[in-house]
Scaffold this motif. Structure first.
Motif, mmCIF file in Angstrom:
data_model
loop_
_atom_site.group_PDB
_atom_site.id
_atom_site.type_symbol
_atom_site.label_atom_id
_atom_site.label_comp_id
_atom_site.label_asym_id
_atom_site.label_seq_id
_atom_site.Cartn_x
_atom_site.Cartn_y
_atom_site.Cartn_z
ATOM 1 N N SER A 14 0.856 -1.394 -0.222
ATOM 2 C CA SER A 14 -0.133 0.114 -0.131
ATOM 3 C C SER A 14 0.876 1.395 0.105
ATOM 4 O O SER A 14 0.528 2.385 -0.551
ATOM 5 C CB SER A 14 -0.965 0.083 1.299
ATOM 6 O OG SER A 14 -0.199 0.299 2.400
ATOM 7 N N GLN A 15 1.989 1.367 0.548
ATOM 8 C CA GLN A 15 2.860 2.431 0.799
ATOM 9 C C GLN A 15 3.488 2.519 -0.576
ATOM 10 O O GLN A 15 3.760 3.718 -1.068
ATOM 11 C CB GLN A 15 4.100 2.125 1.767
ATOM 12 C CG GLN A 15 3.655 2.077 3.149
ATOM 13 C CD GLN A 15 2.728 3.110 3.573
ATOM 14 O OE1 GLN A 15 3.236 4.274 3.587
ATOM 15 N NE2 GLN A 15 1.412 2.939 4.174
ATOM 16 N N LYS A 16 3.870 1.440 -1.344
ATOM 17 C CA LYS A 16 4.245 1.620 -2.711
ATOM 18 C C LYS A 16 3.293 2.060 -3.840
ATOM 19 O O LYS A 16 3.636 2.981 -4.628
ATOM 20 C CB LYS A 16 4.865 0.231 -3.218
ATOM 21 C CG LYS A 16 5.506 0.067 -4.510
ATOM 22 C CD LYS A 16 5.830 -1.354 -5.044
ATOM 23 C CE LYS A 16 6.409 -1.308 -6.500
ATOM 24 N NZ LYS A 16 6.208 -2.670 -7.023
ATOM 25 N N GLU A 17 1.999 1.774 -3.561
ATOM 26 C CA GLU A 17 1.106 2.337 -4.305
ATOM 27 C C GLU A 17 0.912 3.909 -4.036
ATOM 28 O O GLU A 17 0.764 4.615 -4.922
ATOM 29 C CB GLU A 17 -0.232 1.605 -3.947
ATOM 30 C CG GLU A 17 -0.620 0.768 -4.921
ATOM 31 C CD GLU A 17 -2.238 0.068 -4.680
ATOM 32 O OE1 GLU A 17 -3.200 0.738 -4.506
ATOM 33 O OE2 GLU A 17 -2.421 -1.277 -4.283
ATOM 34 N N MET A 18 1.004 4.304 -2.840
ATOM 35 C CA MET A 18 0.926 5.631 -2.639
ATOM 36 C C MET A 18 2.027 6.284 -3.000
ATOM 37 O O MET A 18 1.712 7.400 -3.481
ATOM 38 C CB MET A 18 0.946 5.991 -1.084
ATOM 39 C CG MET A 18 -0.421 5.569 -0.430
ATOM 40 S SD MET A 18 -0.483 5.768 1.323
ATOM 41 C CE MET A 18 0.645 7.108 2.015
ATOM 42 N N ASP A 19 3.019 5.910 -3.109
ATOM 43 C CA ASP A 19 4.285 6.401 -3.792
ATOM 44 C C ASP A 19 4.481 6.562 -5.166
ATOM 45 O O ASP A 19 4.748 7.465 -5.767
ATOM 46 C CB ASP A 19 5.677 5.745 -3.279
ATOM 47 C CG ASP A 19 5.972 5.959 -1.968
ATOM 48 O OD1 ASP A 19 5.562 6.897 -1.219
ATOM 49 O OD2 ASP A 19 6.808 5.220 -1.447
ATOM 50 N N LYS A 25 12.047 7.564 -5.754
ATOM 51 C CA LYS A 25 13.226 6.980 -4.723
ATOM 52 C C LYS A 25 12.808 5.963 -3.461
ATOM 53 O O LYS A 25 13.157 5.190 -3.362
ATOM 54 C CB LYS A 25 13.908 8.358 -4.062
ATOM 55 C CG LYS A 25 14.992 7.879 -2.928
ATOM 56 C CD LYS A 25 15.708 9.046 -2.377
ATOM 57 C CE LYS A 25 16.820 8.780 -1.471
ATOM 58 N NZ LYS A 25 17.124 9.548 -0.715
ATOM 59 N N SER A 26 11.527 6.312 -3.061
ATOM 60 C CA SER A 26 10.965 5.675 -2.079
ATOM 61 C C SER A 26 10.010 4.475 -2.732
ATOM 62 O O SER A 26 10.261 3.279 -1.954
ATOM 63 C CB SER A 26 9.889 6.404 -1.272
ATOM 64 O OG SER A 26 9.130 5.671 -0.183
ATOM 65 N N LYS A 27 9.873 4.520 -3.727
ATOM 66 C CA LYS A 27 9.102 3.403 -4.296
ATOM 67 C C LYS A 27 10.101 2.307 -4.718
ATOM 68 O O LYS A 27 9.963 1.272 -4.614
ATOM 69 C CB LYS A 27 8.384 4.076 -5.752
ATOM 70 C CG LYS A 27 7.764 2.837 -6.554
ATOM 71 C CD LYS A 27 7.185 3.261 -7.728
ATOM 72 C CE LYS A 27 6.868 2.363 -8.869
ATOM 73 N NZ LYS A 27 6.219 2.996 -9.913
ATOM 74 N N GLU A 28 11.402 2.950 -5.003
ATOM 75 C CA GLU A 28 12.474 1.801 -5.416
ATOM 76 C C GLU A 28 12.658 1.079 -4.039
ATOM 77 O O GLU A 28 13.077 -0.046 -3.946
ATOM 78 C CB GLU A 28 13.785 2.471 -5.966
ATOM 79 C CG GLU A 28 13.477 2.958 -7.332
ATOM 80 C CD GLU A 28 14.672 3.974 -7.864
ATOM 81 O OE1 GLU A 28 15.945 3.952 -6.971
ATOM 82 O OE2 GLU A 28 14.685 4.305 -8.987
ATOM 83 N N GLU A 29 12.956 1.809 -2.871
ATOM 84 C CA GLU A 29 13.388 1.339 -1.660
ATOM 85 C C GLU A 29 12.189 0.289 -1.442
ATOM 86 O O GLU A 29 12.537 -0.724 -0.897
ATOM 87 C CB GLU A 29 13.466 2.494 -0.535
ATOM 88 C CG GLU A 29 13.942 1.860 0.599
ATOM 89 C CD GLU A 29 14.204 2.645 1.902
ATOM 90 O OE1 GLU A 29 14.503 2.382 2.726
ATOM 91 O OE2 GLU A 29 13.883 3.993 1.413
ATOM 92 N N LEU A 30 10.987 0.854 -1.434
ATOM 93 C CA LEU A 30 9.694 -0.368 -1.341
ATOM 94 C C LEU A 30 9.902 -1.769 -2.228
ATOM 95 O O LEU A 30 9.650 -2.589 -1.641
ATOM 96 C CB LEU A 30 8.646 0.319 -1.373
ATOM 97 C CG LEU A 30 8.018 1.130 -0.228
ATOM 98 C CD1 LEU A 30 6.918 1.984 -0.773
ATOM 99 C CD2 LEU A 30 7.809 0.339 1.029
ATOM 100 N N TYR A 31 10.274 -1.389 -3.346
ATOM 101 C CA TYR A 31 10.164 -2.618 -4.146
ATOM 102 C C TYR A 31 11.418 -3.480 -3.748
ATOM 103 O O TYR A 31 11.322 -4.663 -3.837
ATOM 104 C CB TYR A 31 10.587 -2.053 -5.727
ATOM 105 C CG TYR A 31 10.811 -3.276 -6.693
ATOM 106 C CD1 TYR A 31 9.956 -3.766 -7.117
ATOM 107 C CD2 TYR A 31 12.226 -3.572 -7.078
ATOM 108 C CE1 TYR A 31 9.955 -5.115 -7.966
ATOM 109 C CE2 TYR A 31 12.269 -4.340 -8.075
ATOM 110 C CZ TYR A 31 11.252 -5.307 -8.341
ATOM 111 O OH TYR A 31 11.421 -6.406 -9.303
#
Length: 141
Positions: A115-120, A127-133
């Motif tokens: 859900s955090q990845k979707e929000m990002d 940057k945050s999306k890559e870390e979440l991935y």
């Protein structure tokens, strides 16, 4: 008469200063789990909610806790410091065991990370999306 007022004000100031220091000192962050061994009725659970939780033993720590806790703390805008690889947070936050339990469970909750990845991706935070991935990929191993 003035002497009594000054002594009273000094004592109140000293007590407030000690209380403020005590609440804002940094203590070690420890994982928290729900208490399952309560063999008594829970009284005033809304008021004394800390009785529902306990500091986790080493065998009760969630699998990804140490790997993901810094990300969860950053995402929740929680102030912390790291000394010698140990995370410290303010005492007043560590004393709220329900909040720390929430952070502890989020470290191993794949749905929360998705859900955090979707929000990002909606917000365009690459940057945050890559870390979440990277974190989500680590759950699959």
């Amino acid at each position: 008469m003035k002497k009594k007022i000054y002594i009273t004000l000094g004592a109140v100031t000293l007590l407030f200063s000690v209380y403020y220091y005590w609440q804002n000192r940094y203590v070690e962050l420890r994982p928290v789990v729900q208490r399952k061994d309560l063999h008594r009725p829970i009284l005033f659970s809304e008021t004394f909610h800390n009785q529902l939780f306990k500091i986790a033993n080493s065998n009760e720590v969630p699998r990804y806790y140490y790997k993901n806790i810094k990300y969860v703390l950053n995402r929740e805008s929680q102030d912390y410091i790291v000394k010698n690889g140990v995370i410290y947070i303010k005492y007043k936050y560590m004393n709220d065991m329900e909040m720390i339990w929430n952070y502890t469970t989020k470290t191993s909750n794949l749905d929360w990370f998705k859900s955090q990845k979707e929000m990002d991706s909606i917000n365009g935070d690459a940057k945050s999306k890559e870390e979440l991935y990277r974190i989500i990929k680590g759950f699959r191993k």
